[in-house]
Design an enzyme around this catalytic site. Sequence first.
Site, PDB file in Angstrom:
ATOM      1  N   SER A 135     -12.156   1.726  -0.989  1.00  0.00           N
ATOM      2  CA  SER A 135     -11.578   2.517  -2.064  1.00  0.00           C
ATOM      3  C   SER A 135     -12.644   3.494  -2.550  1.00  0.00           C
ATOM      4  O   SER A 135     -13.742   3.081  -2.901  1.00  0.00           O
ATOM      5  CB  SER A 135     -11.139   1.569  -3.187  1.00  0.00           C
ATOM      6  OG  SER A 135     -10.611   2.283  -4.275  1.00  0.00           O
ATOM      7  N   LYS A 161      -9.137   4.832   1.148  1.00  0.00           N
ATOM      8  CA  LYS A 161      -8.218   5.017   0.011  1.00  0.00           C
ATOM      9  C   LYS A 161      -8.896   5.913  -1.010  1.00  0.00           C
ATOM     10  O   LYS A 161     -10.012   5.616  -1.445  1.00  0.00           O
ATOM     11  CB  LYS A 161      -7.889   3.651  -0.592  1.00  0.00           C
ATOM     12  CG  LYS A 161      -7.326   3.655  -2.009  1.00  0.00           C
ATOM     13  CD  LYS A 161      -6.769   2.294  -2.370  1.00  0.00           C
ATOM     14  CE  LYS A 161      -7.155   1.855  -3.763  1.00  0.00           C
ATOM     15  NZ  LYS A 161      -6.605   0.525  -4.101  1.00  0.00           N
ATOM     16  N   LYS A 163      -8.933   7.490  -4.711  1.00  0.00           N
ATOM     17  CA  LYS A 163      -8.400   7.403  -6.063  1.00  0.00           C
ATOM     18  C   LYS A 163      -7.979   8.801  -6.479  1.00  0.00           C
ATOM     19  O   LYS A 163      -8.723   9.772  -6.245  1.00  0.00           O
ATOM     20  CB  LYS A 163      -9.486   6.876  -7.012  1.00  0.00           C
ATOM     21  CG  LYS A 163      -9.826   5.405  -6.775  1.00  0.00           C
ATOM     22  CD  LYS A 163      -8.638   4.526  -7.133  1.00  0.00           C
ATOM     23  CE  LYS A 163      -9.056   3.084  -7.273  1.00  0.00           C
ATOM     24  NZ  LYS A 163      -7.922   2.240  -7.706  1.00  0.00           N
ATOM     25  N   ASP A 189      -4.410   6.153  -4.419  1.00  0.00           N
ATOM     26  CA  ASP A 189      -4.096   5.223  -5.513  1.00  0.00           C
ATOM     27  C   ASP A 189      -4.215   5.971  -6.837  1.00  0.00           C
ATOM     28  O   ASP A 189      -5.288   6.459  -7.185  1.00  0.00           O
ATOM     29  CB  ASP A 189      -5.072   4.036  -5.477  1.00  0.00           C
ATOM     30  CG  ASP A 189      -4.741   2.963  -6.511  1.00  0.00           C
ATOM     31  OD1 ASP A 189      -3.769   3.149  -7.288  1.00  0.00           O
ATOM     32  OD2 ASP A 189      -5.452   1.944  -6.545  1.00  0.00           O
ATOM     33  N   GLU A 214      -0.149   4.544  -3.909  1.00  0.00           N
ATOM     34  CA  GLU A 214      -0.180   3.301  -4.678  1.00  0.00           C
ATOM     35  C   GLU A 214      -0.011   3.580  -6.167  1.00  0.00           C
ATOM     36  O   GLU A 214      -0.710   4.428  -6.731  1.00  0.00           O
ATOM     37  CB  GLU A 214      -1.536   2.635  -4.392  1.00  0.00           C
ATOM     38  CG  GLU A 214      -1.768   1.295  -5.062  1.00  0.00           C
ATOM     39  CD  GLU A 214      -3.134   0.700  -4.684  1.00  0.00           C
ATOM     40  OE1 GLU A 214      -3.765   1.196  -3.711  1.00  0.00           O
ATOM     41  OE2 GLU A 214      -3.576  -0.231  -5.356  1.00  0.00           O
ATOM     42  N   ASP A 239       1.058  -1.863  -7.136  1.00  0.00           N
ATOM     43  CA  ASP A 239      -0.103  -2.703  -7.432  1.00  0.00           C
ATOM     44  C   ASP A 239       0.129  -3.318  -8.817  1.00  0.00           C
ATOM     45  O   ASP A 239       0.683  -4.426  -8.936  1.00  0.00           O
ATOM     46  CB  ASP A 239      -1.379  -1.836  -7.364  1.00  0.00           C
ATOM     47  CG  ASP A 239      -2.640  -2.544  -7.841  1.00  0.00           C
ATOM     48  OD1 ASP A 239      -2.574  -3.726  -8.228  1.00  0.00           O
ATOM     49  OD2 ASP A 239      -3.736  -1.922  -7.838  1.00  0.00           O
ATOM     50  N   LYS A 263      -2.883  -8.764  -5.191  1.00  0.00           N
ATOM     51  CA  LYS A 263      -4.158  -9.169  -5.791  1.00  0.00           C
ATOM     52  C   LYS A 263      -3.934 -10.543  -6.418  1.00  0.00           C
ATOM     53  O   LYS A 263      -3.186 -10.659  -7.395  1.00  0.00           O
ATOM     54  CB  LYS A 263      -4.584  -8.189  -6.884  1.00  0.00           C
ATOM     55  CG  LYS A 263      -5.100  -6.856  -6.377  1.00  0.00           C
ATOM     56  CD  LYS A 263      -5.441  -5.944  -7.528  1.00  0.00           C
ATOM     57  CE  LYS A 263      -5.903  -4.584  -7.029  1.00  0.00           C
ATOM     58  NZ  LYS A 263      -5.914  -3.583  -8.135  1.00  0.00           N
ATOM     59  N   GLY A 291      -8.335  -5.285  -4.231  1.00  0.00           N
ATOM     60  CA  GLY A 291      -9.661  -5.733  -4.645  1.00  0.00           C
ATOM     61  C   GLY A 291      -9.916  -5.372  -6.094  1.00  0.00           C
ATOM     62  O   GLY A 291      -9.338  -4.408  -6.610  1.00  0.00           O
TER      63      GLY A 291
HETATM   64  C1  NPQ Z   1      -6.985  -0.852  -7.693  1.00  0.00           C
HETATM   65  N1  NPQ Z   1      -9.352  -1.514  -7.229  1.00  0.00           N
HETATM   66  O1  NPQ Z   1      -6.582  -1.061  -6.576  1.00  0.00           O
HETATM   67  C2  NPQ Z   1      -8.335  -1.361  -8.185  1.00  0.00           C
HETATM   68  C3  NPQ Z   1      -8.634  -1.036  -9.545  1.00  0.00           C
HETATM   69  C4  NPQ Z   1      -9.974  -1.179 -10.089  1.00  0.00           C
HETATM   70  C5  NPQ Z   1     -10.834  -1.369  -5.371  1.00  0.00           C
HETATM   71  O2  NPQ Z   1      -9.552   0.410  -6.128  1.00  0.00           O
HETATM   72  C6  NPQ Z   1     -14.201  -2.543 -12.363  1.00  0.00           C
HETATM   73  C7  NPQ Z   1     -13.456  -3.681 -12.196  1.00  0.00           C
HETATM   74  C8  NPQ Z   1     -13.728  -1.359 -11.882  1.00  0.00           C
HETATM   75  C9  NPQ Z   1     -12.216  -3.641 -11.584  1.00  0.00           C
HETATM   76  C10 NPQ Z   1     -11.978  -0.094 -10.807  1.00  0.00           C
HETATM   77  C11 NPQ Z   1      -9.849  -0.732  -6.272  1.00  0.00           C
HETATM   78  C12 NPQ Z   1     -12.483  -1.297 -11.272  1.00  0.00           C
HETATM   79  C13 NPQ Z   1     -11.711  -2.448 -11.124  1.00  0.00           C
HETATM   80  C14 NPQ Z   1     -10.729  -0.076 -10.199  1.00  0.00           C
HETATM   81  C15 NPQ Z   1     -10.466  -2.368 -10.527  1.00  0.00           C
HETATM   82  O3  NPQ Z   1      -6.242  -0.295  -8.482  1.00  0.00           O
HETATM   83 MG    MG Z   2      -4.525  -0.061  -7.184  1.00  0.00          MG
END
Ligand code: NPQ
Ligand code: MG
Length: 368
Positions: A135, A161, A163, A189, A214, A239, A263, A291
């Site tokens: 990500s 992926k 953001k 995402d 996402e 998600d 998750k 994650g």
């Molecule tokens: C998601 N994760 O899928 C999340 C959201 C996310 C890997 O993109 C600190 C702790 C920062 C948890 C940033 C990924 C974070 C976090 C993003 C979770 O939406």
């Molecule tokens: Mg997400």
Amino acid sequence: MKPVGVELRRIAMPLVSPFRTSFGTQTTRDILLVRIETADGEGYGECVTMTDPVYSPEYTDGAIDVLRRFLVPALLGPPELDPRAVAPALVAFKGHRMAKAALETAVLDAWLRARALSFGEWLGATADRVPAGVSVGIMDSVPELLDAVEGYLADGYLRIKLKIEPGWDVEPVRAVRERFGDDVLLQVDANTAYTVADAQHLARLDEFGLLLIEQPLDEEDIRGHAQLARLVRTPICLDESIVSARAAADAIALGACSIVNIKPGRVGGYLEARRIHDVCAAHGVPVWCGGMLESGLGRAANVALAALPGFTLPGDTSASGRYYMTDITEPFVLQDGHLLVPQGPGIGVSPVPERLAEVTVSTEWIGR
Ligand code: NPQ
Ligand code: MG
């Protein structure tokens, strides 16, 4: 398995670089670890809450409070512990799925260790390694993003992926496609940053052959996602909206998504996560493992889950080094773009005591 008590440990892990999403920028991961002690040994669960309730309504101080005051006392009441009895024992307390997941995972880890069974074996894993995706946060400029993506592809990541948020969507996706080609598995995402009124704008992503988009809309906007799915060609993946197997079944039935990000923390644990896997498999809906910037403890359990047969897309199960210079367990490293499923008892990895001590901010013991 007789319970002795539960330790709540808060650790602070510095990130290798700031991670920016549509809900903010993180520079340190504030993690709550739950350790259960039983007469037959201990087990660990990692709580995926963030410091602030910006990804989901849960947050770390809230998780600590509900664990201390309600969940742990309810769990420690009965004389015997069984992982399948954890969720029923906590059902009177509404919500707080991330806190419940951490506690259930700790019990499951202890229970499996006592039986010399691995997480993967017990969950029904059919693979011994899983493909790794990564990500990539929102950057200040497109050149910076391209450098980051280039590095991850060089590392061997099999799926990228990006953001996104309004103002950082079509151009970064176009730039990544132009530079790295159409063969890269690519997805985006939005973490709820859009509304259904943005449908025409999001349809501009259609030309880039993305695997999925996402969570474009608010977590409660299931009908909006169903509407959007009819207006864009990119498959919709949910998600934040998928908080349970029931939520997954509803979203699928309503046409709100055709792919699901699972998750375990968000849905209350690995047992519910497996139910979502099963519901999706029954509908022919692909799933992948999300994650939450887990340490090696949470990452190990996620990798085992991602080895189930319905996980047909690469997950956000990245190597430890994607986020942390030093993990609290032996690090997960990429091998030919994959992570190996731990084979040892329970989650299959353990914290390195000195490393754990270095990152610990506070601990609290809750006895019977
Ligand atoms: C998601 N994760 O899928 C999340 C959201 C996310 C890997 O993109 C600190 C702790 C920062 C948890 C940033 C990924 C974070 C976090 C993003 C979770 O939406
Ligand atoms: Mg997400």
